[in-house]
Scaffold this motif. Sequence first.
Motif, PDB file in Angstrom:
ATOM      1  N   UNK A 144       0.919  -1.248  -0.009  1.00  0.00           N
ATOM      2  CA  UNK A 144      -0.110   0.068   0.007  1.00  0.00           C
ATOM      3  C   UNK A 144       0.861   1.247   0.006  1.00  0.00           C
ATOM      4  N   UNK A 145       1.926   1.170   0.886  1.00  0.00           N
ATOM      5  CA  UNK A 145       2.741   2.435   0.821  1.00  0.00           C
ATOM      6  C   UNK A 145       3.531   2.660  -0.513  1.00  0.00           C
ATOM      7  N   UNK A 160       1.044   3.986  -2.702  1.00  0.00           N
ATOM      8  CA  UNK A 160       0.535   5.424  -2.219  1.00  0.00           C
ATOM      9  C   UNK A 160       1.780   6.103  -2.878  1.00  0.00           C
ATOM     10  N   UNK A 197       8.167   5.878   0.125  1.00  0.00           N
ATOM     11  CA  UNK A 197       8.303   4.662   0.618  1.00  0.00           C
ATOM     12  C   UNK A 197       9.741   4.286   0.491  1.00  0.00           C
TER      13      UNK A 197
END
Lengths: 234, 288
Positions: free
Chosen positions: B170-171, B174, B179
């Motif tokens: 998810x990071x 995003x 990240x």
Amino acid sequence: MSEPLLTIEHLEAAYGDARALHGLDFSLNAGETLALIGANGAGKSTLLKSICGLVSNKSGRVLFKGKDIAGLPANEIVKQGIALVPEGRRLFPSLSVEENLILGGKVKRPGHWSLDTIYSLFPILKEKRHAPSTSLSGGQQQMVAIGRALMSNPDLLLLDELSLGLAPIIIKDIYELLPKITGNGVTAILVEQDVTRALHSASHFICLQEGHISLSGDPKVHTRDAITRAYFGT
Amino acid sequence: MDWVNAIIQGILIGGLYALFAAGLSLIFGVMRLVNIAHGDLIVATAYLAWVIIKATGVHPLVSLIFVLPIAAFIGYWLQIGIFNRVLGKDILPPLLVSFGLSVIIQNGLLATFTVDSHKLNAGVFETSSFEILPGISMGYFPLLMFFTAIAVIIALQYMFYHTSLGRAFRATSDDTEVALLMGLDNRKVYAWAMAICLAVVALAGVFLAIRSNFDPFMGPGRLIFGFEAVIIGGLGNLWGTLIGGVILGVAQGLGAELDPGWQVLAGHLAFLLVLAIRPRGLFPRIAG
Ligand SMILES: Nc1ncnc2c1ncn2[C@@H]1O[C@H](COP(=O)(O)OP(=O)(O)OP(=O)(O)O)[C@@H](O)[C@H]1O
Ligand SMILES: [Mg+2]
């Protein structure tokens, strides 16, 4: 005689063909807080991104604890002990508050900071820890961004425009907590539009102008006039 | 009764389509890659299973013990060796590369296995069924496919929202740059996503090959079904892939009931209908 924590030598950086930094030289001792000031587009964020590895198109040397880290990717540099609080906070929207913090601690460097110590620094975050990071107010989001960077227990903390878009009262609160953060022996570079505030919080300053250092030294030594001239380049 | 039967069989086959779709959805969610070779990878894993079964004589379902990890391993290195080199701001290069990969896989399979079709033989299990109501029966194998799809989606959902690997997915999706600042190497994160995708692909490949004949050129058709299931359900929503798969399956079943030639067409029409009413799919990306 201890050597500086960070030494920058002839650092140049560019985006494509557009040069943003033109040969910077400076150094920073452990425990110091350096204020980095300059007008919009002067290259402050570019300097921070060059140090932490987000800008790779660069030449010169970035010596951190005596080792040249200029060629390392960002995900390796964080393991050496440099963390960035990015301009505009840039929390992960798909992650909760606590997940943002946990991810900040992914590199697992030992030290003072953990979920518990972050929560005691910013108690409101403990209350909101399961909330999506986007549901927080601007000030609370900035706390998460700071906490996320601290979770890696950095030796050098890069703070890019903490006050961006925040109400004055909240900016004041955050700056009052700053000594608690740097007090733990963390060395910091503080980028801020608000020159007075930045100079007040720092032992040294560097003023950037179009990618050059136009003035640097002890804020108390230079007159406000000289600093203003260096800032606007008049 | 025929209609009820068509609907039930359509729902069950929807599980297989969801398996086609889940990997596509995961990969698009994590790295914004539209993998044109997805269907060919499904077929390639069917051949992999066929080779392993030929060599060892194990049951097709048992062959999964080998096929799943091998496929995951291939997925990991496919990402490192090929896709990571072209992923960037521009989404066109990876799309073209996956198209090239699709052609290479099809021709590689053709050269190795000829154009003859094959099938995996799962014995009586393939055709045995039980009556749920007079005149309406359910096959054990379609049921197994359907519940496997549900289990896979539950597992993927759990992985995505409750594990550190999912957090990394998810990071990175995003904000890749930030990240990196957390110490996440996006190329490795992508490689793990592709490994998981290929494990799901392998499951789909083996089920597909038990259910029907397969040949080297079957991939693009499976890709379309997978795409349609993803889009009907809504991009970025794993449960949506199951709903999309079921809608597609039921539409095909009803179409075939009207006229056997209309099976595939009815699926496409259902897809277009959903797109016309809800351009972003029925359940576009929702959290948790
Ligand atoms: N991603 C980028 N691509 C191209 N040029 C960029 C990029 N980021 C910054 N620049 C350019 O590099 C120069 C320095 O920008 P930088 O963001 O470092 O300035 P800054 O001092 O941080 O400004 P601000 O106070 O607005 O944040 C500017 O001329 C800017 O236009
Ligand atoms: Mg900036």
